[in-house]
Design an enzyme around this catalytic site. Sequence first.
Site, PDB file in Angstrom:
ATOM      1  N   ILE A 716       0.749  -1.124   0.159  1.00 32.94           N
ATOM      2  CA  ILE A 716       0.179  -0.003  -0.041  1.00 32.94           C
ATOM      3  C   ILE A 716       0.750   1.254   0.002  1.00 32.94           C
ATOM      4  O   ILE A 716       0.166   2.366  -0.216  1.00 32.94           O
ATOM      5  CB  ILE A 716      -0.807  -0.044   1.441  1.00 32.94           C
ATOM      6  CG1 ILE A 716      -0.350  -0.186   2.365  1.00 32.94           C
ATOM      7  CG2 ILE A 716      -1.916  -1.162   1.106  1.00 32.94           C
ATOM      8  CD1 ILE A 716      -1.099  -0.078   3.778  1.00 32.94           C
ATOM      9  N   GLY A 717       2.421   1.096   0.066  1.00 35.98           N
ATOM     10  CA  GLY A 717       2.860   2.403  -0.097  1.00 35.98           C
ATOM     11  C   GLY A 717       4.351   2.044   0.063  1.00 35.98           C
ATOM     12  O   GLY A 717       4.813   0.738   0.583  1.00 35.98           O
ATOM     13  N   GLY A 719       8.283   3.891   0.896  1.00 32.93           N
ATOM     14  CA  GLY A 719       9.225   5.235   1.736  1.00 32.93           C
ATOM     15  C   GLY A 719      10.533   5.091   1.362  1.00 32.93           C
ATOM     16  O   GLY A 719      11.094   4.352   0.513  1.00 32.93           O
ATOM     17  N   GLY A 722      11.845   1.765   3.338  1.00 32.50           N
ATOM     18  CA  GLY A 722      10.847   0.553   3.313  1.00 32.50           C
ATOM     19  C   GLY A 722       9.482   0.443   2.652  1.00 32.50           C
ATOM     20  O   GLY A 722       9.368   1.507   1.898  1.00 32.50           O
ATOM     21  N   VAL A 724       5.299  -0.597   2.805  1.00 34.37           N
ATOM     22  CA  VAL A 724       4.171  -0.801   3.872  1.00 34.37           C
ATOM     23  C   VAL A 724       3.100  -1.561   3.325  1.00 34.37           C
ATOM     24  O   VAL A 724       2.787  -1.644   2.129  1.00 34.37           O
ATOM     25  CB  VAL A 724       3.615   0.554   4.118  1.00 34.37           C
ATOM     26  CG1 VAL A 724       2.287   0.431   5.368  1.00 34.37           C
ATOM     27  CG2 VAL A 724       4.548   1.695   4.795  1.00 34.37           C
ATOM     28  N   LYS A 740       4.923  -2.067   8.233  1.00 38.93           N
ATOM     29  CA  LYS A 740       6.315  -1.443   7.698  1.00 38.93           C
ATOM     30  C   LYS A 740       7.378  -2.264   7.583  1.00 38.93           C
ATOM     31  O   LYS A 740       7.960  -2.286   8.964  1.00 38.93           O
ATOM     32  CB  LYS A 740       6.321  -0.027   8.335  1.00 38.93           C
ATOM     33  CG  LYS A 740       7.660   0.757   7.585  1.00 38.93           C
ATOM     34  CD  LYS A 740       7.700   2.410   8.459  1.00 38.93           C
ATOM     35  CE  LYS A 740       8.910   2.991   7.881  1.00 38.93           C
ATOM     36  NZ  LYS A 740       9.155   4.280   8.400  1.00 38.93           N
ATOM     37  N   ASP A 844       9.919  15.383   8.979  1.00 37.76           N
ATOM     38  CA  ASP A 844       9.510  14.926   7.852  1.00 37.76           C
ATOM     39  C   ASP A 844       7.948  15.129   7.380  1.00 37.76           C
ATOM     40  O   ASP A 844       7.408  14.222   6.914  1.00 37.76           O
ATOM     41  CB  ASP A 844      10.163  13.795   7.109  1.00 37.76           C
ATOM     42  CG  ASP A 844      10.161  13.276   5.989  1.00 37.76           C
ATOM     43  OD1 ASP A 844       9.958  14.298   5.143  1.00 37.76           O
ATOM     44  OD2 ASP A 844      10.000  12.170   5.523  1.00 37.76           O
TER      45      ASP A 844
END
Length: 955
Positions: A716-717, A719, A722, A724, A740, A844
Amino acid sequence: MANQLSHCCKSILLLLPYLFLCTTVYGSGADVIGAAPALGSNATDRLALLAFKDQIISGDPHGDLSSWNETLHFCSWQGVTCAGRIGRVRTLELPSQRLVGSLSPSLGNLTFLRELNLGDNLFTGTIPPELGKLSRLRTLNLTTNSLGGEIPANLSNCKQLRVLDLGTNALVGRIPSEITNLSKLKLLYLLVNNLTGVIPPSVGNLSSLTVLASGRNALRGRIPEEIGLISGLQFLQIAENQLSGAIPKSLTNLSSLYFLAIATNQLEGLLADLGAALLQLETLYGTHPSLAPERFGSYNHFIGSVPAGIGRLGGLLWLNLEGNNQLGAGEEDGLGFIVSLVNCTRLEMFDIGSNSFEGEMPASLANLSSRLSMLIMGDNLIRGSIPEGIENLASLSVLRLESNLLSGRIPASVGWLQGMQTLSLFGNRLSGQIPSNIGNITRLNVLRIDSNDLEGGIPSSLGACRSLQYMDAAQNMLNGTIPGQLLRLSSLSQGLRLSHNALVGPLPAEVGNLKNLWQLDLSENRLSGEVPASLGDCQSLEYLDMSGNSFSGSIPSSLNKLKGIGYIDLSRNKLAGRIPEYLGQLQALQHLNLSYNDLDGEVPQSGVFRNASAISIAGNIKLCGGVPRLRLPSCLNHTSARTKNRNHVLRILVPVLCVVSALIVLSCASFAAFLWIKKGSRREPHCVPPLGTQPMLISHSELFRATDGFSSENLIGAGSYGSVYMGVLDQNIGNTVAIKVLNLERTGAYKSFAAECEALRNIRHRNLVKIFTCCSSVDPSGNDFRALVFEFMPNGSLEQWLHPGERHASRRLTIAERLSIATDVACAIDYLHHHSHASIVHCDLKPSNVLLDDDMTAHVGDFGLARILSDEMGASTAPEQSKTVRVRGTIGYVPPEYGMGGDVSTEGDVYSYGILLLEMFTGLRPTDGTFKDGSTLREHAKVVFPERVMEILDP
């Protein structure tokens, strides 16, 4: 909402002279110039235009000045129109081009110029006196710039001038009396400057004037009688100055006048009543800033009476005499002039609020214009009753008669005014019942009838008012039950106040329909029964007062859903049972009063309970424990004699058992260490989470199963450090989680994992992503494995909503949702900076790190770059260790000082939050391709702020 409407209507008011100008000056079609230039053009005009261009240092987003070059004749340049045989410049029009610079004195060399329009730009400096040489000039429009200095007196040499518009600048000094010699002037617009001095008495010389607007300055003295000599004047706006004295009778000679505003231009105050709950914010936070007088600028201070002949102004549309004046003071017949207003058959707005008018409410009020939409007479000393026949004012949308001495009943005919949106009658001596037909006013937004002597029940017909946002009927003598029909109005959002009455019965379960309600005040009544569990469905509730009733039973567990609640008062009831632990977990809760009930057991010590001054629990004699400042007895266990004997035996056995247990544990630990050393990395240990007591242990294999082998379908994502995944765990922590998984091959991944664990170890807030556990283990191949398990956010990230792909393409965030999300993020950052165990800097902050749950509540996540500041360093200084760490953020959101080696600070997060806000409301990323040559989103917004913000808002 009230602030938005106030700004909107203020803009409309400021535009009214323009609307008039379009019909009276430009609409005539006279002097329209568009002839093509002849071959032999005058070089003086060309040089003057080039000098003007040289003073423009930036702007021109539409590229209008790109045509100003040698390849074209200057008469063909954008914004320039010439006429005549030799091609002389007649008009120079470059409005709303965002031009930045100063006005060149060379403009005075365009001697044939008839129209100069440079309004709505960003010009600074002063108005060049050389403009006084333009003897043919008919229109001078420099409105909405940042021009300072004084108005040049030699503009009086422009004898042909019809329009002089210098509004919304920063001009200072007096209004030059010399310009009153401009006999052909039709519009004089000086609104919103810093002008001082008096209105020149010679203003009466402006015999052609139709619009005079000099409001929102600092003008002093009296309104000159000579103003009545301007027989053609139609629009007079001199409100929000520091004028004083009496209203001159000569105003009644202005037979063409249709707009008269000479007091405080209180459109803001008027339309703030559409959100009248703002008045109640004083209870929690003090006076709301939108109600503070300084926000409206200066006030005029008029005294005496209103001229009786004002009714001779038959074409009057707008009459505003409101605003902290002393009109009518000491005059028993101070309202007598209203009789003459019957002749003003076009009147749409009549406002005499906040004065000192005395005497009986005139019956002639009901005979005013049937077009009247706003009738405002509040905050005076008016006696008598609301006149019968008020229903004749069929167009009425605002009726404000509050804070007077009115008595008698509310006439039933009020219910026939079906277009009414604001009905404000509070602070009088009205009696009798609330009219049962009030439900006929289906468009009603605000109903304020508090602080009267009303009796009887609350009409159930109010359930038909589907637009009602705020109702205040407090401090009356109302009885009966609270009708469920009223509580089904999902439109109620600003507040429902029924306090200090004699209402009986239970609080109906329908209260759960008020999901958008901000304030609920039912205090000081005779309500009984249990607190309904459905009250927890009012998830927007921030203020709850049910004190001084007879509620019984326990405090329902459903109130734990009130995540934004800041004020709870349940004192002086008959509540029993324990104080729920969840009250200490409501992060927004600042005031809790549970005094004088029958509560028992231990007082919690978390959250609001840590601050003894924020809670009140007096009169509950069965309570114990809590923080020391409460000085409550300790919570002791009262045991029987048998239990005491058993404890005596245990006191002998426990030491022996402890010694034996210690030996057993030591032996087991030694054996386990031996096995670990022997098996090495082939063993798959359970994770050691970074959280507090009773952690959930989880292994790599469980996470592997939960994500179908870390399948790409569950990704689903991704970064910096790493990926997720969405997963479903066997353990009972919820149906779905977000996992994550760190990419340990990436430099800094271990530090990121450690930083996130350390940051999340001891923080809890409703606007932070909740972490369940972490996993520090090895995979089946013997490689290190690190993962974090978070609460799953079904609505994804703010990034996906601001810049939607296929997922959210069919819907965009509303302005209300954006405001709510912005508030959630601000609360989270405030908690990290000021209310956690140590000051934490996120480092961030950006839309992809703001996640949204199923009800669109925002949660800040990804603490991989977070820094914990030492307590002694304060909130604005980074600890020594941060200086050796390279700050990694995201381009566009990182504050400039980080790029120059500056220390990590909470101010850096605030900068990132500012960029986040700009992105939320403009829809533009800080790295948008439209920003070139070093331009940024911040500069993009600064150029248009505040007058032209609408140009950059996300549609």
